[in-house]
Design a protein around this motif. Structure first.
Motif, PDB file in Angstrom:
ATOM      1  N   LYS A   1       0.580  -0.940  -0.272  1.00  0.00           N
ATOM      2  CA  LYS A   1      -0.205  -0.136   0.134  1.00  0.00           C
ATOM      3  C   LYS A   1       0.632   1.148   0.115  1.00  0.00           C
ATOM      4  O   LYS A   1       0.785   2.261  -0.395  1.00  0.00           O
ATOM      5  CB  LYS A   1      -1.316   0.037   1.109  1.00  0.00           C
TER       6      LYS A   1
ATOM      7  N   ASP B   1       2.565   1.247  -2.752  1.00  0.00           N
ATOM      8  CA  ASP B   1       1.849   2.246  -4.243  1.00  0.00           C
ATOM      9  C   ASP B   1       1.746   3.852  -4.133  1.00  0.00           C
ATOM     10  O   ASP B   1       1.703   4.649  -5.233  1.00  0.00           O
ATOM     11  CB  ASP B   1       0.386   1.086  -4.404  1.00  0.00           C
ATOM     12  N   LYS B   2       0.672   3.612  -2.856  1.00  0.00           N
ATOM     13  CA  LYS B   2       1.050   5.567  -2.953  1.00  0.00           C
ATOM     14  C   LYS B   2       2.008   6.210  -3.815  1.00  0.00           C
ATOM     15  O   LYS B   2       1.916   7.511  -3.482  1.00  0.00           O
ATOM     16  CB  LYS B   2       0.516   5.844  -1.671  1.00  0.00           C
TER      17      LYS B   2
ATOM     18  N   LYS C   1       3.921   6.026  -5.782  1.00  0.00           N
ATOM     19  CA  LYS C   1       4.056   5.547  -7.051  1.00  0.00           C
ATOM     20  C   LYS C   1       3.283   6.106  -7.571  1.00  0.00           C
ATOM     21  O   LYS C   1       3.220   7.291  -8.653  1.00  0.00           O
ATOM     22  CB  LYS C   1       4.247   3.899  -7.746  1.00  0.00           C
ATOM     23  N   GLU C   2       1.798   6.558  -6.775  1.00  0.00           N
ATOM     24  CA  GLU C   2       0.739   7.260  -7.579  1.00  0.00           C
ATOM     25  C   GLU C   2       1.175   8.487  -7.218  1.00  0.00           C
ATOM     26  O   GLU C   2       0.695   9.501  -8.073  1.00  0.00           O
ATOM     27  CB  GLU C   2      -0.208   6.768  -6.712  1.00  0.00           C
ATOM     28  N   LEU C   3       2.112   9.122  -6.375  1.00  0.00           N
ATOM     29  CA  LEU C   3       2.026  10.181  -6.539  1.00  0.00           C
ATOM     30  C   LEU C   3       3.724  10.335  -7.317  1.00  0.00           C
ATOM     31  O   LEU C   3       4.113  11.981  -6.571  1.00  0.00           O
ATOM     32  CB  LEU C   3       2.974  10.710  -5.083  1.00  0.00           C
ATOM     33  N   GLY C   4       3.976   9.937  -8.059  1.00  0.00           N
ATOM     34  CA  GLY C   4       5.107  10.031  -8.564  1.00  0.00           C
ATOM     35  C   GLY C   4       6.427  10.436  -9.061  1.00  0.00           C
ATOM     36  O   GLY C   4       7.570  10.010  -8.788  1.00  0.00           O
TER      37      GLY C   4
ATOM     38  N   LYS D   1       4.828  15.781  -1.852  1.00  0.00           N
ATOM     39  CA  LYS D   1       4.427  14.443  -1.996  1.00  0.00           C
ATOM     40  C   LYS D   1       4.491  13.997  -1.018  1.00  0.00           C
ATOM     41  O   LYS D   1       4.143  13.150  -0.453  1.00  0.00           O
ATOM     42  CB  LYS D   1       5.665  14.676  -3.169  1.00  0.00           C
TER      43      LYS D   1
END
Length: 312
Positions: free
Chosen positions: A11, A14-15, A17-20, A111
């Motif tokens: 989790k 993944d977060k 990665k979602e934030l770039g 971020k």
């Protein structure tokens, strides 16, 4: 490792990665005993130049519990800043690639705040604090401990997957997290000395040791007052920062353009010709670098640097 622990790790990553973010890993908060001698030797040798803040709070640099009460975990992230395009005019004065867009302190810290909020809301309530090159944190040491790379001969962190054109950020929190299994990345520099050989001012004085007083980045950004006349003619057209040791590093053949909108340059910036820089007035400077790291040196500092190139 329990399934629940695997889920927590997934989790959080993944977060990130979602934030770039390019990478995210974490380690238990502990004292940096191994780095103490190296850092103190660098300071006692005066290699930090006029950066007096490097001398202060040495204990905090080595012990994260002095930065965040009850610190248990340090999350370390990487943020790519390698640009798709560089300055058009090859004769124009050069600014470092990291300064093309919005100041990275703002982008990366935002971020990290979002990542902290995610952990607080989705993983476990906690207290924490983000750090982006603005507090006494030895970021490369923590990134190395977190298995994100090794310290190259130019003292930069180098990643097998991403090269070295990235920012490092930390999130120190007061709860323990399940730890991913990873090993330290071995030094892959080998016998390569391209960064050492390419440095025009010979600032890399030993392996993993940079004398800031000789470094073009220090001279053009950190130094107040007049630049070192002994370095005249050696800046290779740099007026803010220097990427030379990274540009020649074979590991940066892996670099790919970032996808962070905040790092996109002002439309006019990359089109500036040599004469545009030399005749630049303050209103244009303010327009181009409104939210940029270049404001650190300011308009007068940029003029000083341009003048130094002319005298070289």
């Amino acid at each position: 490792m329990k399934a629940g622990q695997d889920e927590i790790i997934r989790k959080i990553k993944d977060k990130a990665k979602e934030l770039g973010l390019e990478a995210c890993n974490w380690v238990p908060a502990s004292s940096l005993n191994e780095e103490k001698t190296h850092f103190e030797s660098w300071i006692s040798g005066g290699m930090h130049g006029e950066m007096g803040y490097m001398e202060r709070n040495t204990d905090k640099r080595l012990n994260p519990e002095l930065l965040v009460e009850g610190a248990k975990t340090i999350l370390v992230v990487l943020q790519n800043y390698f640009p798709e395009k560089t300055q058009d005019d090859k004769e124009a004065p050069v600014i470092s690639k990291y300064a093309y867009g919005t100041d990275y302190h703002f982008v990366l810290k935002d971020k990290l705040r979002k990542l902290l909020q995610f952990i607080q809301n989705e993983i476990n309530p906690c207290e924490g604090r983000p750090f982006v090159d603005s507090a006494p944190v030895l970021e490369r040491a923590w990134a190395k401990k977190a298995g994100l790379g090794w310290i190259g001969k130019n003292s930069n962190l180098i990643s097998v997957e991403h090269g070295s054109f990235f920012f490092i950020g930390e999130l120190i929190i007061d709860i323990e997290l399940p730890y991913d299994e990873f090993g330290l990345v071995r030094n892959h520099c080998g016998n390569c000395t391209k960064c050492v050989d390419a440095c025009p001012t010979k600032a890399i004085v030993a392996e993993r040791v940079v004398d800031a007083r000789l470094c073009i980045s220090y001279q053009t950004i950190e130094l107040r007052g007049e630049l070192d006349k002994n370095l005249g003619g050696q800046f290779e057209n740099r007026i803010f920062g220097c990427d030379i040791c990274q540009d020649v590093c074979p590991w940066n053949l892996k670099s790919v353009p970032h996808s962070e909108p905040g790092f996109e340059p002002h439309p006019k910036l990359l089109q500036l010709k040599k004469e545009d820089w030399n005749t630049m007035e303050k209103p244009l400077f303010n327009e181009l670098f409104k939210n940029s790291a270049v404001k650190r040196t300011g308009f007068k500092g940029l003029q000083r640097n341009l003048k130094f190139l002319g005298n070289g």
